[in-house]
Motif scaffolding. Structure first.
Motif, short mmCIF file in Angstrom:
data_model
loop_
_atom_site.label_atom_id
_atom_site.label_comp_id
_atom_site.label_asym_id
_atom_site.label_seq_id
_atom_site.Cartn_x
_atom_site.Cartn_y
_atom_site.Cartn_z
N ASP A 119 -15.07 -13.00 -132.80
CA ASP A 119 -16.13 -12.00 -132.95
C ASP A 119 -16.85 -11.67 -131.66
O ASP A 119 -17.44 -10.59 -131.54
CB ASP A 119 -17.16 -12.47 -133.98
N THR A 120 -16.83 -12.57 -130.67
CA THR A 120 -17.67 -12.36 -129.49
C THR A 120 -16.91 -12.22 -128.18
O THR A 120 -17.51 -11.83 -127.19
CB THR A 120 -18.68 -13.51 -129.31
N VAL A 121 -15.63 -12.54 -128.16
CA VAL A 121 -14.90 -12.52 -126.88
C VAL A 121 -13.87 -11.39 -126.90
O VAL A 121 -12.87 -11.48 -127.59
CB VAL A 121 -14.18 -13.87 -126.62
N PRO A 122 -14.13 -10.31 -126.16
CA PRO A 122 -13.13 -9.25 -126.08
C PRO A 122 -11.87 -9.77 -125.39
O PRO A 122 -11.93 -10.70 -124.58
CB PRO A 122 -13.80 -8.16 -125.25
N SER A 123 -10.75 -9.17 -125.69
CA SER A 123 -9.47 -9.64 -125.14
C SER A 123 -9.43 -9.53 -123.62
O SER A 123 -8.65 -10.21 -122.97
CB SER A 123 -8.31 -8.86 -125.75
#
Length: 149
Positions: free
Chosen positions: A17-21
């Protein structure tokens, strides 16, 4: 694929939910802070992240004195792998697929039809590599192709 315990799943939810790729990841402290209402020790969160790294669920990279963690696959890829693993549990995959098809809603059936149509037309773009499988030529197979194993 390894099933996740309650705390492991909560940690993975934070990462998904919080770490973009494109991000380098988050620290243990950031994960612990995001687990609202769980009153977990820093070392507990660190242990869970280390175990998830050992299971291949997260990657970690040293950033100064801290480790940065990020998921190795998307939530959707993880769920698809669980579904494929469930199909491998018993007798007939075909029977299980038919039973599953009868249990989906009309909207879900429409989504499946569209995905299968796109796959048949060769235009499915949301393909995810499945590191556990290889195609007949020894190349990594894609999660949506792994169903014909």
């Amino acid at each position: 694929m390894t099933r996740l315990g309650d705390l492991e799943r909560a940690v993975m939810d934070v990462l998904w939910d919080t770490v973009p790729s494109t991000s380098d990841g988050v620290t243990v402290r950031e994960v612990a802070d995001a687990l609202h209402g769980r009153e977990l020790a820093y070392t507990t969160v660190m242990t869970v992240l280390d175990r998830l790294a050992g299971k291949g669920m997260v990657q970690r990279q040293r950033e100064g004195r801290a480790w940065q963690y990020r998921a190795t696959a998307s939530r959707e890829a993880h769920i698809a792998r669980l579904m494929l693993d469930a199909l491998d549990l018993g007798g007939s995959r075909d029977a299980a697929l038919v039973r599953f098809a009868h249990s989906v809603t009309g909207t879900e059936a429409d989504v499946l039809r569209a995905a299968l149509g796109a796959e048949a037309a060769g235009s499915l773009t949301d393909r995810v590599e499945d590191p556990r499988t290889e195609d007949r030529a020894g190349q990594p197979a894609l999660a949506d192709e792994a169903t014909d194993r």
